[in-house]
Motif scaffolding. Structure first.
Motif, PDB file in Angstrom:
ATOM      1  N   GLU A 180     -28.003  32.612 -24.515  1.00  0.00           N
ATOM      2  CA  GLU A 180     -28.296  34.004 -24.170  1.00  0.00           C
ATOM      3  C   GLU A 180     -27.098  34.714 -23.551  1.00  0.00           C
ATOM      4  O   GLU A 180     -27.169  35.907 -23.238  1.00  0.00           O
ATOM      5  CB  GLU A 180     -29.488  34.056 -23.209  1.00  0.00           C
ATOM      6  CG  GLU A 180     -30.802  33.633 -23.857  1.00  0.00           C
ATOM      7  CD  GLU A 180     -31.939  33.556 -22.854  1.00  0.00           C
ATOM      8  OE1 GLU A 180     -31.658  33.601 -21.622  1.00  0.00           O
ATOM      9  OE2 GLU A 180     -33.098  33.439 -23.280  1.00  0.00           O
ATOM     10  N   GLY A 181     -26.002  33.968 -23.364  1.00  0.00           N
ATOM     11  CA  GLY A 181     -24.791  34.562 -22.817  1.00  0.00           C
ATOM     12  C   GLY A 181     -24.782  34.715 -21.315  1.00  0.00           C
ATOM     13  O   GLY A 181     -23.966  35.464 -20.755  1.00  0.00           O
ATOM     14  N   ASN A 182     -25.658  33.989 -20.628  1.00  0.00           N
ATOM     15  CA  ASN A 182     -25.718  34.073 -19.171  1.00  0.00           C
ATOM     16  C   ASN A 182     -24.661  33.177 -18.524  1.00  0.00           C
ATOM     17  O   ASN A 182     -24.316  32.129 -19.058  1.00  0.00           O
ATOM     18  CB  ASN A 182     -27.102  33.662 -18.669  1.00  0.00           C
ATOM     19  CG  ASN A 182     -28.197  34.553 -19.200  1.00  0.00           C
ATOM     20  OD1 ASN A 182     -28.017  35.762 -19.309  1.00  0.00           O
ATOM     21  ND2 ASN A 182     -29.337  33.967 -19.542  1.00  0.00           N
ATOM     22  N   VAL A 183     -24.187  33.602 -17.386  1.00  0.00           N
ATOM     23  CA  VAL A 183     -23.288  32.776 -16.582  1.00  0.00           C
ATOM     24  C   VAL A 183     -24.119  32.203 -15.440  1.00  0.00           C
ATOM     25  O   VAL A 183     -24.847  32.931 -14.762  1.00  0.00           O
ATOM     26  CB  VAL A 183     -22.110  33.597 -16.027  1.00  0.00           C
ATOM     27  CG1 VAL A 183     -21.189  32.728 -15.192  1.00  0.00           C
ATOM     28  CG2 VAL A 183     -21.336  34.237 -17.173  1.00  0.00           C
ATOM     29  N   PHE A 184     -24.040  30.907 -15.226  1.00  0.00           N
ATOM     30  CA  PHE A 184     -24.900  30.263 -14.239  1.00  0.00           C
ATOM     31  C   PHE A 184     -24.143  29.192 -13.469  1.00  0.00           C
ATOM     32  O   PHE A 184     -23.025  28.801 -13.823  1.00  0.00           O
ATOM     33  CB  PHE A 184     -26.122  29.630 -14.929  1.00  0.00           C
ATOM     34  CG  PHE A 184     -25.763  28.616 -15.983  1.00  0.00           C
ATOM     35  CD1 PHE A 184     -25.504  27.290 -15.643  1.00  0.00           C
ATOM     36  CD2 PHE A 184     -25.680  28.983 -17.323  1.00  0.00           C
ATOM     37  CE1 PHE A 184     -25.165  26.359 -16.613  1.00  0.00           C
ATOM     38  CE2 PHE A 184     -25.340  28.062 -18.295  1.00  0.00           C
ATOM     39  CZ  PHE A 184     -25.083  26.734 -17.937  1.00  0.00           C
ATOM     40  N   ILE A 185     -24.766  28.719 -12.418  1.00  0.00           N
ATOM     41  CA  ILE A 185     -24.243  27.592 -11.655  1.00  0.00           C
ATOM     42  C   ILE A 185     -25.383  26.591 -11.495  1.00  0.00           C
ATOM     43  O   ILE A 185     -26.510  26.974 -11.173  1.00  0.00           O
ATOM     44  CB  ILE A 185     -23.699  28.058 -10.292  1.00  0.00           C
ATOM     45  CG1 ILE A 185     -23.047  26.907  -9.532  1.00  0.00           C
ATOM     46  CG2 ILE A 185     -24.763  28.722  -9.445  1.00  0.00           C
ATOM     47  CD1 ILE A 185     -22.221  27.376  -8.342  1.00  0.00           C
ATOM     48  N   CYS A 186     -25.101  25.330 -11.768  1.00  0.00           N
ATOM     49  CA  CYS A 186     -26.149  24.305 -11.693  1.00  0.00           C
ATOM     50  C   CYS A 186     -25.683  23.166 -10.797  1.00  0.00           C
ATOM     51  O   CYS A 186     -24.598  22.610 -10.999  1.00  0.00           O
ATOM     52  CB  CYS A 186     -26.486  23.768 -13.081  1.00  0.00           C
ATOM     53  SG  CYS A 186     -27.888  22.613 -13.076  1.00  0.00           S
ATOM     54  N   GLY A 187     -26.490  22.851  -9.802  1.00  0.00           N
ATOM     55  CA  GLY A 187     -26.141  21.800  -8.855  1.00  0.00           C
ATOM     56  C   GLY A 187     -26.687  20.448  -9.262  1.00  0.00           C
ATOM     57  O   GLY A 187     -27.840  20.324  -9.677  1.00  0.00           O
ATOM     58  N   PHE A 188     -25.835  19.431  -9.133  1.00  0.00           N
ATOM     59  CA  PHE A 188     -26.208  18.052  -9.448  1.00  0.00           C
ATOM     60  C   PHE A 188     -25.884  17.158  -8.250  1.00  0.00           C
ATOM     61  O   PHE A 188     -24.737  17.113  -7.803  1.00  0.00           O
ATOM     62  CB  PHE A 188     -25.411  17.527 -10.648  1.00  0.00           C
ATOM     63  CG  PHE A 188     -25.622  18.277 -11.928  1.00  0.00           C
ATOM     64  CD1 PHE A 188     -26.526  17.823 -12.875  1.00  0.00           C
ATOM     65  CD2 PHE A 188     -24.902  19.441 -12.204  1.00  0.00           C
ATOM     66  CE1 PHE A 188     -26.715  18.511 -14.066  1.00  0.00           C
ATOM     67  CE2 PHE A 188     -25.080  20.130 -13.387  1.00  0.00           C
ATOM     68  CZ  PHE A 188     -25.996  19.668 -14.315  1.00  0.00           C
ATOM     69  N   VAL A 189     -26.890  16.456  -7.737  1.00  0.00           N
ATOM     70  CA  VAL A 189     -26.633  15.413  -6.742  1.00  0.00           C
ATOM     71  C   VAL A 189     -26.460  14.131  -7.548  1.00  0.00           C
ATOM     72  O   VAL A 189     -27.428  13.521  -7.998  1.00  0.00           O
ATOM     73  CB  VAL A 189     -27.788  15.294  -5.736  1.00  0.00           C
ATOM     74  CG1 VAL A 189     -27.439  14.278  -4.655  1.00  0.00           C
ATOM     75  CG2 VAL A 189     -28.085  16.644  -5.101  1.00  0.00           C
TER      76      VAL A 189
END
Length: 300
Positions: A180-189
């Motif tokens: 969809e062309g979104n910019v995101f941030i995803c957290g991983f532990v």
């Protein structure tokens, strides 16, 4: 039954959450007496882990780190409860960022980010990060068995425009966002123990070969994500500072599992600097005497 447990426990959690911080930490000290002194919750596991990775330390040093760890563990527990009612102003005051502009610059360049961290320091209040960036935030988590508490946790995180997604939801959710062309941030532990039968990579952690999760690295390569590590430093009781460090902006240039190994080197550095703030209650090194071949033989 789940709802009954929820309506019995939630009011108690809420009452604890509205305590002023001085009383909150007094409650944490009281909790410490029960968890460490009386019940000895996973005390054998904690001291086994510490002796394993710090063979040079004597019993006096191990015991001191153990006590410091349990004090910190209890503080994290009450801070997690405090998340129910803590004000945004208090959160911004107590959980600060030394170089948030690193993420802001990536955002300006339309780069999505895989944000990697360990069970170190405090990760409960990291969600206030959303106040400094515009990108939608995701965090990978393990769904709680009680669906009512699970909804509660999601609601708390959503206050700061962060959304919890399970491991199974991660790939389709992030791929959809990318398309969809979104910019995101995803957290991983990403430091928890992987299931040995499923682990694609066994790497060294604190001197021992263990199965490792590689999901963050895999997604970074697949979706062209910048990979950023965040370290948390405890300044004093109830106050934390987070510093970001770019592992790479070009994940595809790395050989398989090199990013994962680099992440663990950064985690080790944190632990060596102040071991009392790592989560020692997990049996992180339970597979250290095995190898991938041992499990392949079992499957065969």
């Amino acid at each position: 039954m789940q709802f009954l447990v929820y309506i019995l426990i939630y009011p108690l959690l809420w009452l604890v959450s509205i305590l002023p911080f001085r009383l909150l930490y007094a409650f944490s000290d009281f909790l410490y007496l029960f968890i460490y002194r009386i019940f000895g919750y996973r005390k054998k596991t904690v001291q086994y882990n510490l002796r394993l990775v710090f063979p040079e330390k004597d019993d006096k040093e191990i015991n001191l780190i153990t006590k410091q760890f349990y004090h910190h563990l209890c503080d994290m527990m009450v801070e997690a409860i405090k998340s129910l009612t803590i004000s945004e102003q208090q959160m911004l005051k107590r959980f600060t960022f030394s170089n948030v502009e690193l993420l802001q610059n990536l955002e300006k360049n339309n780069r999505s980010v895989a944000l990697m961290c360990a069970h170190y320091g405090s990760w409960e209040w990291i969600f206030i990060l959303q106040n400094y960036i515009d990108n939608k935030g995701y965090a990978v988590y393990k769904r709680l068995a009680n669906k009512y508490f699970d909804k509660l946790i999601k609601r708390i995180r959503a206050k700061y425009n962060s959304h919890l997604i399970t491991t199974k939801e991660t790939i389709p959710t992030l791929m959809k966002s990318k398309v969809e062309g979104n910019v995101f941030i995803c957290g991983f532990v990403s430091d928890q123990s992987a299931k040995p039968f499923k682990a694609l990579h066994w790497g060294e952690f604190m001197g021992y070969k263990v199965p490792m999760h590689t999901g963050a690295e895999m997604l970074a390569k697949r979706l062209d994500l910048a990979v950023v590590f965040f370290r948390v430093k405890r300044l004093k009781r109830g106050y934390y500072e987070t510093t970001f460090e770019t592992i790479t902006e070009n994940a595809k240039e790395f050989k398989d599992y090199d990013i994962t190994d680099l992440f663990f080197r950064l985690v080790e550095k944190q632990i060596y600097e102040a071991p009392q703030y790592y989560l020692w209650t997990h049996k992180r090194w339970k597979h250290k005497d095995k190898s991938p071949e041992d499990y392949n033989k079992v499957k065969a």
